[in-house]
Motif scaffolding. Structure first.
Motif, PDB file in Angstrom:
ATOM      1  N   GLY A  11       0.788  -1.231   0.000  1.00  0.00           N
ATOM      2  CA  GLY A  11       0.000   0.000   0.000  1.00  0.00           C
ATOM      3  C   GLY A  11       0.811   1.267   0.000  1.00  0.00           C
ATOM      4  O   GLY A  11       0.233   2.365   0.066  1.00  0.00           O
TER       5      GLY A  11
ATOM      6  N   CYS B 134      -4.458  -2.566  -3.812  1.00  0.00           N
ATOM      7  CA  CYS B 134      -3.382  -1.575  -3.900  1.00  0.00           C
ATOM      8  C   CYS B 134      -2.888  -1.332  -5.323  1.00  0.00           C
ATOM      9  O   CYS B 134      -2.410  -0.237  -5.630  1.00  0.00           O
ATOM     10  CB  CYS B 134      -2.198  -2.012  -3.047  1.00  0.00           C
ATOM     11  SG  CYS B 134      -2.532  -2.106  -1.281  1.00  0.00           S
TER      12      CYS B 134
ATOM     13  N   LEU C 217      -7.426   1.896  -1.940  1.00  0.00           N
ATOM     14  CA  LEU C 217      -6.557   2.905  -1.321  1.00  0.00           C
ATOM     15  C   LEU C 217      -6.419   4.125  -2.216  1.00  0.00           C
ATOM     16  O   LEU C 217      -6.205   3.996  -3.407  1.00  0.00           O
ATOM     17  CB  LEU C 217      -5.168   2.308  -1.065  1.00  0.00           C
ATOM     18  CG  LEU C 217      -5.086   1.263   0.061  1.00  0.00           C
ATOM     19  CD1 LEU C 217      -3.742   0.582   0.010  1.00  0.00           C
ATOM     20  CD2 LEU C 217      -5.296   1.916   1.400  1.00  0.00           C
TER      21      LEU C 217
END
Length: 336
Positions: free
Chosen positions: A29, A186, A335
């Motif tokens: 991430g 991610c 994210l």
């Protein structure tokens, strides 16, 4: 491996000390971790609204540990400092206490980016001397004892507001399904948010769509080095995906070549910053094309790195034939 994100480095430190559990998947991430661009088109690695909610949720899913926010943004700074003192001085041995402070206010600590202010997460413990606290800074690989009052003064900075705590009693081994889901969340295969933001900021300061003074561009680009190093997180991902398949990363020609590409990606961002500064100082608009070319090259370079990483991830998946990737493991959105 190079440390690249202070929040992530702090929460991964206890994972690194846990036998049989690997911290490196958490770095999935980081390479496209969130940042902010203000209304004035100024880049910032941190904003007053940063809460790291996505990282905290995935940390729970990956390792079974809940990261609690102890800092109350609705209360005064002094009330939060009182809470910090209580947490540090009554801390059980298995509890980690994190706080954001302004590293600029601790000149005895290295401020590698020479920034003022410099919000940064560290972990704190009490010592036998009530006037001294032990500080651990995994991101900069530093630890030592500092005067308690000096630390609290750095926490009082208006630029610093945040803190978390978590226990490390029941860290779990991460299931492959959760790792796969996190990777899927991610991986932004079709976009490079950081390069896109730099291009947007550049064109907001020069060109037909400019709406900010060109003289403001150096300030807008000032924090490029802080965020560029996040791209080193790709190294963690490549190394883990190789080693989890029983292969060796260090010394492998393919891996070493990728590390060189990643290093070039990071360092070219600094080159972009310098080129932009030269553009401002000279006032020569013809230099704009050179900056734009570097940004285009960065896109090509990072997309190539992502393609290689996705290919390696596909090979890793083949080692887990029963694996079903569930990108809905968390209710959180992708994210940012």
């Amino acid at each position: 491996m190079i440390k690249v994100h202070c929040f992530v480095s702090c929460v991964c430190e206890i994972i690194k000390r846990t036998p049989g559990v690997d911290h490196r998947p958490f770095y999935f991430g980081v390479w496209d971790a969130d940042f902010s661009v203000s209304d004035e088109q100024v880049l910032s690695y941190h904003s007053p609204h940063t809460r790291h909610d996505q990282f905290r949720e995935w940390y729970r899913l990956l390792y079974g540990v809940t990261i609690e926010s102890w800092y109350n943004h609705q209360q005064s700074k002094e009330a939060n400092i009182d809470r910090l003192i209580e947490l540090v001085e009554t801390r059980p041995s298995d509890r980690q206490v994190m706080v954001m402070l302004d590293l600029y206010r601790l000149p005895e600590r290295e401020n590698k980016f020479h920034q003022n202010p410099f919000p940064h997460y560290v972990m704190l413990e009490a010592t036998e001397d009530p006037e001294q606290w032990f500080m651990s800074d995994p991101d900069f690989r530093w630890e030592g004892v500092l005067p308690k009052d000096r630390i609290l003064e750095s926490v009082r900075s208006p630029a610093a507001a945040g803190g978390f705590c978590f226990d490390g009693l029941d860290i779990q081994h991460t299931p492959a399904e959760t790792v796969a889901a996190y990777f899927a969340q991610c991986m932004k295969a079709e976009t490079n948010p950081f390069t896109d933001a730099l291009r947007q900021i550049l064109h907001a300061h020069i060109g037909p769509d400019a709406r900010q003074p060109l003289a403001n561009l150096p300030r807008a680009f000032r924090e490029i080095p802080v965020m560029a190093i996040r791209k080193y997180a790709y190294e963690h991902a490549f190394a883990w995906l190789l080693e989890d398949q029983g292969r060796t990363a260090e010394g492998d020609p393919w891996f070493e070549a990728l590390c060189e590409d990643i290093d070039r990606l990071v360092k070219t961002y600094t080159q972009i910053q310098y080129r932009a500064l030269k553009l401002v100082m000279s006032g020569n608009a013809a230099l704009l094309s050179g900056v734009e070319q570097l940004l285009d090259e960065q896109d090509q370079r990072e997309f190539s790195i992502k393609d290689s990483l996705q290919g390696l991830f596909a090979e890793w998946q083949q080692q887990h034939p029963d694996l079903t990737v569930n990108t809905r493991t968390s209710a959180l959105e992708v994210l940012p």
